[in-house]
Design an enzyme around this catalytic site. Structure first.
Site, PDB file in Angstrom:
ATOM      1  N   ASP A  90       0.883  -1.148   0.000  1.00  0.00           N
ATOM      2  CA  ASP A  90       0.000   0.000   0.000  1.00  0.00           C
ATOM      3  C   ASP A  90       0.932   1.211   0.000  1.00  0.00           C
ATOM      4  OD1 ASP A  90      -2.028   1.819   0.072  1.00  0.00           O
ATOM      5  OD2 ASP A  90      -3.151   0.827   1.669  1.00  0.00           O
TER       6      ASP A  90
HETATM    7  C1  BGC Z   1      -4.890   3.321   0.019  1.00  0.00           C
HETATM    8  C2  BGC Z   1      -4.935   2.339  -1.125  1.00  0.00           C
HETATM    9  C3  BGC Z   1      -4.740   3.059  -2.409  1.00  0.00           C
HETATM   10  C4  BGC Z   1      -3.414   3.808  -2.372  1.00  0.00           C
HETATM   11  C5  BGC Z   1      -3.099   4.584  -3.614  1.00  0.00           C
HETATM   12  C6  BGC Z   1      -3.646   4.190  -0.041  1.00  0.00           C
HETATM   13  O1  BGC Z   1      -3.717   5.213   0.900  1.00  0.00           O
HETATM   14  O2  BGC Z   1      -4.944   2.639   1.247  1.00  0.00           O
HETATM   15  O3  BGC Z   1      -6.136   1.631  -1.117  1.00  0.00           O
HETATM   16  O4  BGC Z   1      -4.786   2.164  -3.475  1.00  0.00           O
HETATM   17  O5  BGC Z   1      -3.450   4.734  -1.294  1.00  0.00           O
HETATM   18  O6  BGC Z   1      -3.944   5.679  -3.733  1.00  0.00           O
END
Ligand code: BGC
Length: 727
Positions: free
Chosen positions: A260
């Site tokens: 993530d």
């Molecule tokens: C989120 C993800 C997301 C990523 C990119 C993160 O803060 O938890 O689900 O895909 O950001 O935007």
């Protein structure tokens, strides 16, 4: 009788079997990977393992290997983000079809629609030049306070498993990878970056992992996104148990694990514990040494240095590079088309999912559907009737090509009626990460709404949550189960002003309903994307007969939820650790086992027609663990209009030697019947689904003996219970 396929989903479903075949790695691809790797320098290999911008990671320019382009996910293709910071790029060609949120998709109980959803999303991703779409999300709904529940597929591991697989196949048949997230146990937003989850092996295996396993093993997902939180003391993005042992070991996952954004914390663990691609570290804008920031990622120069010094084995790098190149051969280096953006077909898919996802919770005296032919006055009250819901909520927000509001949808489908609107309450400006109170005067708004309602023939209140901070929004949890912004009081006042009151709830979470008995009808409408208003009006007008079923339980109070029954250490934790003390008893498993009546039960959902489920029988009352339990039932549409019903099969094990939930969903089927029509329904239940995870042997085990097979149309509406004996 026919399965509840829309023509559209049926079309898409024909491709279901053939999905990913041509992109499965064969010796040919593996040889091409060998050949590329033989030509790559160690610097080029390390470069593949981390971001070069917010949403891309590099290729090997010298060898003609293209970079990878990522996008959120999971309800549409997100607008373009700046290269080096979180700001939007401000392009004018980056809008999309907004598909319904995944809670709505799960509510359809219709896997064919999930395939159609993935199929359309894959086309739009491709059109926008994306190789990896960051979704679907399958974290289990553990508490109604989780700010991101709307991005997930509910509280039941079997339902989420059945629904996630076609989504993955639908997207990936276009040469776009899914990234199943957030692996694993990211069940709350509060302290998500560091909270350490302590969970039993059983709950992990039986509740929190099955949907991920299904996405990988059955769906063939090409990437998995690690979660921000920790499991048993180690961050999930480089967690030995989750990634090496389970995902890449037991499930034989041959794709790439992606962090993530900002989820990596340690070079050594990342190198050794199976992380392949590091994204989003230093997510606050790369303020210092911009040019070199990506080189400072854990899997960048620090990794290179350790490899060169022999402190980390080169085999770790080669394994990552092989997986990343395999991902590229499946996506950016595969033969694929150019995709499709928008258009009537994608709108139709969005509307079909929204139509089937809407859940009719209550309908006293046939309040819904409303008559479209009379010249009545309809008072639509509530901010969610006009509020844009595709924006906000965090990373899943979308720049929709269009979004039909509930008010516009109602106006369009009630041409004979005079539709008047009053805002009623103010939910504050849209905000992600900040709580911004509304400057509007709440009492005046309420009074104006009450006056509007008083003279109308019928009142439709459209409220619920929104996607601002502390509502249904990433990076924070809700603070209570109750409706915010004074809506409970407003509903009470509306009822006093006008006895004919229906409620439409737009939310991704269960809410408390102290007014449940006083209103005539309640529709759970989730977040429905571009076609929201049309889909809601379809149901209110009866153009569509609702058939959605709750993929979550609505508790009466928070204290009725397993996770909220053991004090703060079970939720939200003490800010360092959190113990999942309710263990396997999540959602309806908790309610039914503890005899707690929910407000609305998992699997509940009404129709404008009625169904009778009779003559339920088992082909055989005995079988072995390797065999399949076959049951049949007669389903009759006893009402006056065609509609669809979901036959749900739950299993319980009396006298088990381990703790068991009173009932667990193990099979279901959705069937459409015309008025008066009757059909025999056959459902197969492989006995291996009755297994529990034995912590001693670390094996799935089917305990011999008697099982209760409960067949019904909701977890609290069981038509008959039969006994089967597993020998
Ligand atoms: C989120 C993800 C997301 C990523 C990119 C993160 O803060 O938890 O689900 O895909 O950001 O935007």
């Amino acid at each position: 009788m026919k399965q509840a396929l829309t023509a559209l989903a049926a079309l898409a479903a024909t491709a279901l079997g053939a999905c990913t075949q041509q992109r499965q790695p064969g010796t040919d691809v593996e040889q091409r990977i060998d050949s590329l790797m033989a030509q790559m320098t160690i610097e080029e290999k390390v470069a593949l393992c981390h971001a070069q911008s917010k949403f891309t990671s590099p290729g090997v320019p010298r060898l003609g290997v293209p970079e990878l382009h990522y996008s959120d996910g999971p309800h549409g293709v997100r607008a373009e983000i700046n290269w080096d910071d979180w700001g939007y790029a401000g392009w004018s060609n980056d809008s999309c079809t907004a598909f319904p949120a995944l809670t709505a998709l799960a509510s359809t109980f219709n896997p064919e629609l999930s395939f159609a959803y993935g199929d359309a999303l894959g086309e739009e991703s491709l059109y926008r030049g994306k190789d990896v779409i960051l979704g679907p999300g399958v974290n289990i709904y553990r508490t109604p306070l989780n700010g991101r529940n709307f991005e997930y597929m509910g509280e039941d591991p079997y339902l989420a498993s059945v629904m996630v697989v076609p989504y993955v196949k639908g997207v990936q048949r276009h040469g776009v990878a899914t990234s199943v997230k957030h692996f694993a146990l990211n069940n709350q937003e509060l302290w998500r970056g560091h909270i350490n989850v302590e969970v039993s092996d059983r709950a992990l295996r039986e509740i929190y992992l099955p949907a991920f396993r299904a996405a990988v093993v059955e769906g063939g997902a090409w990437t998995v996104m690690g979660a921000y939180n920790k499991l048993r003391g180690q961050h999930c993005c480089h967690n030995e148990l989750l990634i090496n042992k389970i995902l890449k070991g037991e499930w034989a996952f041959d794709g790439a694990v992606i962090t993530d954004w900002g989820g990596a914390h340690d070079t050594r663990e990342a190198a050794l514990n199976g992380l392949d691609i590091e994204m989003g570290s230093w997510t606050n804008g790369l303020t210092s040494s911009m040019a070199l920031a990506y080189d400072n990622y854990y899997l960048a120069r620090p990794y290179l240095d350790a490899l060169r010094k022999g402190e980390l084995p080169m085999s770790t790098l080669d394994d990552k590079v092989r997986r990343i190149l395999r991902l590229m051969f499946r996506t950016s280096m595969s033969r694929r088309t150019h995709g499709i953006m928008g258009g009537a077909r994608h709108s139709a898919t969005a509307r079909a999912v929204a139509n089937e996802g809407i859940v009719l919770l209550k309908n006293s005296g046939g309040f819904f559907p409303l008559d479209t032919t009379t010249q009545m006055t309809i008072a639509v009250i509530g901010q969610n009737a006009t509020r844009c819901m595709t924006l906000s909520g965090g990373s899943s927000e979308l720049k929709a090509r269009y979004e039909v509001s509930p008010l516009d949808g109602i106006r369009a489908q009630f041409p004979q009626a005079r539709v008047v609107y009053s805002m009623g309450y103010a939910g504050g400006p849209s905000a992600y990460g900040r709580e911004i109170p509304s400057p509007l005067d709440a009492d005046s708004l309420l009074q104006a709404a009450v006056e509007t309602a008083r003279t109308a023939d019928v009142v439709i209140f459209v409220g619920g949550l929104n996607k601002s901070h502390l509502q249904d929004c990433e990076a924070g949890d809700r603070v209570s189960l109750g409706l915010p912004f004074g809506q409970d009081r407003l509903i009470g006042e509306l009822k006093a002003a006008n006895p004919r009151l229906g409620v439409v709830l737009v939310s991704g979470n269960a809410v408390a309903m102290p007014w449940v008995d006083s209103v005539d009808g309640i529709v759970q409408a989730w977040y429905l994307g571009s076609e929201a208003g049309h889909a809601i009006a379809d149901v209110l007008s009866g153009r569509v007969n609702p058939s959605g079923k709750l993929p979550i339980s609505f508790p009466v109070a928070l204290t009725d939820v397993g996770a909220h029954s053991f004090g703060p250490i079970a939720y939200p934790g003490d800010s360092i650790n959190e113990k999942y003390l309710e263990d396997i008893l999540v959602g309806y498993r908790w309610h039914d086992t503890r005899n707690i009546r929910p407000l609305f039960a998992f699997g509940h959902g009404l129709s404008y027609t009625t169904f009778a489920l009779t003559d339920i029988s088992l082909q055989s009352a005995q079988c072995t663990a390797a065999q399949t339990i076959r049951l049949t039932a007669r389903l009759t549409n006893t009402g006056s209009r065609s509609g669809a019903e979901v036959v749900q099969v739950y299993v319980g094990k009396p006298d088990s030697k381990v703790t068991r939930a009173a009932k667990e969903l193990k099979a279901f089927g959705k069937y459409r019947l015309d008025a008066g029509q009757s059909a025999t329904v056959s459902i197969e239940l492989p006995a291996e689904r009755l297994a529990y995870f034995d912590e001693g042997s670390q094996q799935w085990t089917v305990e011999p003996g008697a099982y209760d097979i409960m067949v019904g149309t909701a977890s609290d509406n069981i038509a008959d219970t039969l006994r089967v004996d597993i020998r």
